[in-house]
Design a protein around this motif. Structure first.
Motif, mmCIF file in Angstrom:
data_model
loop_
_atom_site.group_PDB
_atom_site.id
_atom_site.type_symbol
_atom_site.label_atom_id
_atom_site.label_comp_id
_atom_site.label_asym_id
_atom_site.label_seq_id
_atom_site.Cartn_x
_atom_site.Cartn_y
_atom_site.Cartn_z
ATOM 1 N N LEU A 153 0.829 -1.210 0.000
ATOM 2 C CA LEU A 153 0.000 0.000 0.000
ATOM 3 C C LEU A 153 0.863 1.260 0.000
ATOM 4 C CD1 LEU A 153 -2.856 -0.932 2.500
ATOM 5 C CD2 LEU A 153 -2.898 -1.010 0.002
ATOM 6 N N ILE A 154 1.910 1.261 0.791
ATOM 7 C CA ILE A 154 2.815 2.412 0.805
ATOM 8 C C ILE A 154 3.484 2.558 -0.557
ATOM 9 C CG2 ILE A 154 4.922 3.353 1.830
ATOM 10 C CD1 ILE A 154 4.083 1.900 4.459
ATOM 11 N N SER A 155 3.867 1.453 -1.159
ATOM 12 C CA SER A 155 4.518 1.482 -2.472
ATOM 13 C C SER A 155 3.590 2.006 -3.556
ATOM 14 C CB SER A 155 5.019 0.088 -2.845
ATOM 15 O OG SER A 155 5.955 -0.352 -1.897
ATOM 16 N N ILE A 156 2.314 1.714 -3.469
ATOM 17 C CA ILE A 156 1.352 2.268 -4.428
ATOM 18 C C ILE A 156 1.367 3.791 -4.339
ATOM 19 C CG2 ILE A 156 -1.115 2.499 -4.940
ATOM 20 C CD1 ILE A 156 -1.394 -0.485 -4.190
ATOM 21 N N GLY A 157 1.438 4.320 -3.143
ATOM 22 C CA GLY A 157 1.507 5.766 -2.969
ATOM 23 C C GLY A 157 2.793 6.369 -3.511
ATOM 24 N N LEU A 158 3.870 5.580 -3.529
ATOM 25 C CA LEU A 158 5.145 6.079 -4.039
ATOM 26 C C LEU A 158 5.127 6.298 -5.549
ATOM 27 C CD1 LEU A 158 7.682 4.000 -1.936
ATOM 28 C CD2 LEU A 158 7.237 6.448 -1.775
ATOM 29 N N THR A 159 4.100 5.826 -6.231
ATOM 30 C CA THR A 159 4.001 6.055 -7.675
ATOM 31 C C THR A 159 3.617 7.494 -7.997
ATOM 32 O OG1 THR A 159 1.693 5.326 -7.769
ATOM 33 C CG2 THR A 159 3.398 3.644 -8.116
ATOM 34 N N SER A 160 3.207 8.254 -6.991
ATOM 35 C CA SER A 160 2.846 9.656 -7.189
ATOM 36 C C SER A 160 3.794 10.535 -6.379
ATOM 37 C CB SER A 160 1.406 9.896 -6.729
ATOM 38 O OG SER A 160 1.102 11.267 -6.770
ATOM 39 N N ALA A 161 4.443 11.481 -7.057
ATOM 40 C CA ALA A 161 5.412 12.346 -6.384
ATOM 41 C C ALA A 161 4.776 13.186 -5.284
ATOM 42 C CB ALA A 161 6.104 13.251 -7.401
ATOM 43 N N CYS A 162 3.485 13.489 -5.391
ATOM 44 C CA CYS A 162 2.844 14.299 -4.350
ATOM 45 C C CYS A 162 2.715 13.539 -3.031
ATOM 46 C CB CYS A 162 1.491 14.826 -4.828
ATOM 47 S SG CYS A 162 0.244 13.559 -5.047
ATOM 48 N N CYS A 163 2.830 12.222 -3.063
ATOM 49 C CA CYS A 163 2.760 11.424 -1.837
ATOM 50 C C CYS A 163 4.136 11.166 -1.212
ATOM 51 C CB CYS A 163 2.071 10.088 -2.120
ATOM 52 S SG CYS A 163 0.338 10.220 -2.525
ATOM 53 N N TRP A 164 5.212 11.499 -1.911
ATOM 54 C CA TRP A 164 6.545 11.209 -1.403
ATOM 55 C C TRP A 164 6.832 11.808 -0.038
ATOM 56 C CZ3 TRP A 164 10.013 12.049 -6.331
ATOM 57 C CH2 TRP A 164 9.743 11.039 -7.248
ATOM 58 N N PRO A 165 6.437 13.074 0.246
ATOM 59 C CA PRO A 165 6.763 13.626 1.569
ATOM 60 C C PRO A 165 6.169 12.827 2.732
ATOM 61 C CG PRO A 165 6.133 15.384 0.076
ATOM 62 C CD PRO A 165 5.840 14.083 -0.628
ATOM 63 N N SER A 166 5.051 12.165 2.510
ATOM 64 C CA SER A 166 4.479 11.352 3.587
ATOM 65 C C SER A 166 4.893 9.888 3.474
ATOM 66 C CB SER A 166 2.953 11.462 3.589
ATOM 67 O OG SER A 166 2.428 10.936 2.387
ATOM 68 N N ASN A 167 5.008 9.379 2.270
ATOM 69 C CA ASN A 167 5.241 7.946 2.091
ATOM 70 C C ASN A 167 6.680 7.510 2.350
ATOM 71 O OD1 ASN A 167 2.591 8.141 1.178
ATOM 72 N ND2 ASN A 167 2.875 6.375 -0.128
ATOM 73 N N ILE A 168 7.631 8.358 2.033
ATOM 74 C CA ILE A 168 9.026 7.960 2.267
ATOM 75 C C ILE A 168 9.299 7.799 3.769
ATOM 76 C CG2 ILE A 168 11.436 8.692 2.050
ATOM 77 C CD1 ILE A 168 10.669 9.742 -0.770
ATOM 78 N N PRO A 169 8.943 8.784 4.616
ATOM 79 C CA PRO A 169 9.128 8.541 6.059
ATOM 80 C C PRO A 169 8.265 7.386 6.570
ATOM 81 C CG PRO A 169 8.739 10.872 5.642
ATOM 82 C CD PRO A 169 8.507 10.148 4.350
ATOM 83 N N LEU A 170 7.055 7.262 6.044
ATOM 84 C CA LEU A 170 6.182 6.162 6.467
ATOM 85 C C LEU A 170 6.818 4.819 6.149
ATOM 86 C CD1 LEU A 170 3.384 5.580 7.688
ATOM 87 C CD2 LEU A 170 2.465 5.610 5.374
ATOM 88 N N LEU A 171 7.384 4.692 4.971
ATOM 89 C CA LEU A 171 8.051 3.449 4.580
ATOM 90 C C LEU A 171 9.261 3.166 5.470
ATOM 91 C CD1 LEU A 171 8.271 1.095 2.565
ATOM 92 C CD2 LEU A 171 9.638 2.595 1.115
ATOM 93 N N ILE A 172 10.057 4.187 5.735
ATOM 94 C CA ILE A 172 11.242 4.017 6.578
ATOM 95 C C ILE A 172 10.848 3.546 7.975
ATOM 96 C CG2 ILE A 172 13.110 5.267 7.748
ATOM 97 C CD1 ILE A 172 13.271 7.006 5.143
ATOM 98 N N PHE A 173 9.867 4.201 8.584
ATOM 99 C CA PHE A 173 9.464 3.829 9.939
ATOM 100 C C PHE A 173 8.708 2.506 9.965
ATOM 101 C CE2 PHE A 173 10.371 8.307 10.722
ATOM 102 C CZ PHE A 173 11.120 8.188 11.881
ATOM 103 N N TRP A 174 7.977 2.188 8.888
ATOM 104 C CA TRP A 174 7.266 0.903 8.832
ATOM 105 C C TRP A 174 8.281 -0.242 8.830
ATOM 106 C CZ3 TRP A 174 2.386 -0.030 9.850
ATOM 107 C CH2 TRP A 174 1.868 -1.284 9.552
ATOM 108 N N ILE A 175 9.348 -0.095 8.050
ATOM 109 C CA ILE A 175 10.391 -1.122 8.009
ATOM 110 C C ILE A 175 11.177 -1.145 9.320
ATOM 111 C CG2 ILE A 175 12.557 -1.776 6.883
ATOM 112 C CD1 ILE A 175 11.284 -0.740 4.251
ATOM 113 N N LYS A 176 11.466 0.037 9.874
ATOM 114 C CA LYS A 176 12.238 0.138 11.108
ATOM 115 C C LYS A 176 11.524 -0.534 12.283
ATOM 116 C CE LYS A 176 14.156 3.636 14.186
ATOM 117 N NZ LYS A 176 14.266 5.083 14.435
#
Length: 115
Positions: free
Chosen positions: A86-109
Motif C-alpha cells: 500500500l505504501i509502495s502504491i503511494g510512491l508512484t505519485s510524487a505528491c505522496c513522497w513527503p508522507s510515504n518515504i518517512p512512512l516506509l522508513i518507519f514501517w520497516i524500522k
C-alpha cells in the motif's frame, strides 16, 4: 499489553486518506460516465469521456477497496507486507513522497513491533 508504535497510527491515517482520494476519483469517473453528453466538446468526445470515466470508476473503486482493507488488516507478516505494498502504491505519485518515504522508513524500522 504493549502500545503499538506511532507508525501504525500514521499508516491508518494514510489508508483512510487514500480511501477518500480514490473514492473521489471514482466519483469523477461516474460523473464522466453518465454526464458524457453534457461534458463533451471538440477535444473530448462522448466516447472518450465514457471510456475515461469507466477507467476512473473501476480504478477508483478497486483501489479504495484495497486501501479500506488496509484499515482492518494489520496483523501478521502478511499484513505487514500488504501495508508495504500500500505504501509502495503511494510512491508512484510524487505528491505522496513527503508522507510515504518517512512512512516506509518507519514501517520497516518498526517491523518487529508491528508484526
Amino acid at each position: 499489553y504493549r502500545e503499538p508504535p506511532a507508525v501504525v497510527t500514521w499508516q491508518l491515517v494514510y489508508c483512510a486518506a487514500m480511501v477518500l482520494v480514490y473514492l473521489c476519483i471514482a466519483l469523477v469517473g461516474i460523473v464522466f460516465l453518465f454526464g458524457a453528453e453534457e461534458l463533451a466538446d471538440e477535444e473530448m468526445g462522448t466516447t472518450d469521456l465514457k471510456v475515461l470515466g469507466l477507467m476512473f470508476a473501476i480504478l477508483g473503486i478497486g483501489l479504495a477497496l484495497l486501501f479500506a482493507a488496509g484499515l482492518v488488516w494489520r496483523k501478521g507478516m502478511v499484513g505487514w507486507v500488504f501495508h508495504i505494498v500500500l505504501i509502495s502504491i503511494g510512491l508512484t505519485s510524487a505528491c505522496c513522497w513527503p508522507s510515504n518515504i518517512p512512512l516506509l522508513i518507519f514501517w520497516i524500522k518498526h517491523k518487529d513491533s508491528v508484526v
